[in-house]
Design a protein around this motif. Structure first.
Motif, mmCIF file in Angstrom:
data_model
loop_
_atom_site.group_PDB
_atom_site.id
_atom_site.type_symbol
_atom_site.label_atom_id
_atom_site.label_comp_id
_atom_site.label_asym_id
_atom_site.label_seq_id
_atom_site.Cartn_x
_atom_site.Cartn_y
_atom_site.Cartn_z
ATOM 1 N N UNK A 15 0.840 -1.206 0.000
ATOM 2 C CA UNK A 15 0.000 0.000 0.000
ATOM 3 C C UNK A 15 0.872 1.252 0.000
ATOM 4 N N UNK A 16 1.961 1.209 0.802
ATOM 5 C CA UNK A 16 2.883 2.348 0.863
ATOM 6 C C UNK A 16 3.485 2.625 -0.511
ATOM 7 N N UNK A 17 3.925 1.549 -1.205
ATOM 8 C CA UNK A 17 4.498 1.740 -2.530
ATOM 9 C C UNK A 17 3.493 2.308 -3.507
ATOM 10 N N UNK A 26 7.257 1.579 -9.817
ATOM 11 C CA UNK A 26 7.175 1.285 -8.377
ATOM 12 C C UNK A 26 5.727 1.047 -7.955
ATOM 13 N N UNK A 28 3.420 -0.272 -9.848
ATOM 14 C CA UNK A 28 3.063 -1.623 -10.326
ATOM 15 C C UNK A 28 3.636 -2.674 -9.383
ATOM 16 N N UNK A 29 4.867 -2.419 -8.877
ATOM 17 C CA UNK A 29 5.466 -3.350 -7.913
ATOM 18 C C UNK A 29 4.633 -3.426 -6.639
ATOM 19 N N UNK A 30 4.076 -2.272 -6.220
ATOM 20 C CA UNK A 30 3.209 -2.266 -5.041
ATOM 21 C C UNK A 30 1.964 -3.100 -5.245
ATOM 22 N N UNK A 32 1.696 -5.640 -7.201
ATOM 23 C CA UNK A 32 2.143 -7.031 -7.211
ATOM 24 C C UNK A 32 2.317 -7.561 -5.795
ATOM 25 N N UNK A 33 2.908 -6.729 -4.902
ATOM 26 C CA UNK A 33 3.148 -7.172 -3.527
ATOM 27 C C UNK A 33 1.827 -7.359 -2.790
#
Lengths: 116, 177
Positions: A15-17, A26, A28-30, A32-33
């Motif tokens: 959520x932070x990302x 970044x 999109x990476x969030x 994914x996580x």
């Protein structure tokens, strides 16, 4: 209980990302996580102590199998969810490629500034 | 096979550290590689939680997502400096964290303790799949037979996503500006 807390911490890193970072990759990476944390949460809910995989092997009776195997329903739902996650990632990646072609940057600040 | 809780905690800690590195790293390629590490560790953890079908699917999907994201950033300006996060965002995240921990402590009364699953529907499926359908793998029996409509919905979602990607990335038929 500590497993649930670790999953919640991982969810909030995602959520932070998504909220704070200004780079599209970044974000999109969030996403994914967050998907990883949710899938892991469903699998952890269906786990049994000392459980075996829900596959019937020869030489095992039905009663023993039912009393020992882990819950198969969350696994079947997560199997669907993982593939949908991949399609979401594909769509977001193609959107970011298009944005880079138009504005020449992945940075959200520059994209906002170029808007008329 | 009984695995002690230390190994669970070790794997979860490695996953949290990997995702923090993926969010806070300065270079995009290193953050993507650490995201791939998190996916591989998740696949190992699914295998330990005795879900082999999910572990295989997670491994394949992880590699595909990594390739797609890497091909999205290769040849482009990846050294663009990330603007630093604002302070009030950190404050909001802090409030979110406190609220979610209260949620977790209330979940304690709703969700089962780790390792004691609630098997009301699961026992039915585990009993019916080998006896009535003659299928050894219960997960594929649920995906393809008991809940086949969910699989049709999944195919619809994937089809829509593919159409969206094709529309976004087409070269032909685009007007020159």
């Amino acid at each position: 209980m500590i497993v649930y807390i670790a999953i919640v911490v991982m969810f909030f890193v995602g959520i932070y990302g998504m909220i704070v970072k200004k780079n599209i990759i970044k974000m999109i990476i969030g996403v994914n996580i967050i998907g990883y944390a949710l899938n892991l949460f469903f699998i952890v809910i269906g786990y049994r102590n000392g459980g075996i995989a829900p596959i019937l092997v020869p030489g095992m009776t039905i009663e023993e199998f039912v009393s020992k195997a882990v819950n198969p329903l969350p696994q079947a739902l997560v199997l669907t969810s993982i593939v949908i996650d991949l399609s979401i990632i594909c769509f977001l990646a193609s959107l970011s490629i298009r944005i880079y072609e138009k504005y020449g940057s992945f940075d959200l600040e520059k994209i906002r500034r170029l808007k008329g | 096979m009984v695995i002690n809780t230390g190994f669970h905690i070790f794997l979860l800690l490695m996953m949290i550290i990997g995702s923090i590195i993926a969010i806070f790293s300065k270079k995009l390629i290193s953050s993507l590689v650490s995201l791939g590490t998190v996916g591989m560790l998740l696949s190992i953890y699914f295998l330990i939680l005795s879900a082999p079908d999910i572990a295989i699917t997670q491994l394949v999907v992880e590699i595909l997502a990594l390739i797609i994201l890497l091909s999205a950033i290769t040849g482009r300006d990846v050294t663009a400096d990330m603007t630093s996060s604002k302070v009030y965002a950190l404050f909001f995240i802090f409030i979110f964290l406190i609220s979610i921990f209260t949620f977790v402590s209330s979940f304690y009364f709703i969700f089962p303790e780790f390792g004691n699953s609630n098997m009301r529907v699961g026992e039915k499926y585990l009993y019916l799949a080998p006896t009535k359908l003659k299928v050894a793998n219960v997960v594929t029996a649920i995906v393809l037979d008991f809940r086949g409509y969910d699989t049709i919905g999944e195919a619809t979602v994937i089809f829509t996503a593919i159409i969206g990607v094709m529309v976004l990335l087409r070269k032909k038929g685009k007007k020159d500006e």
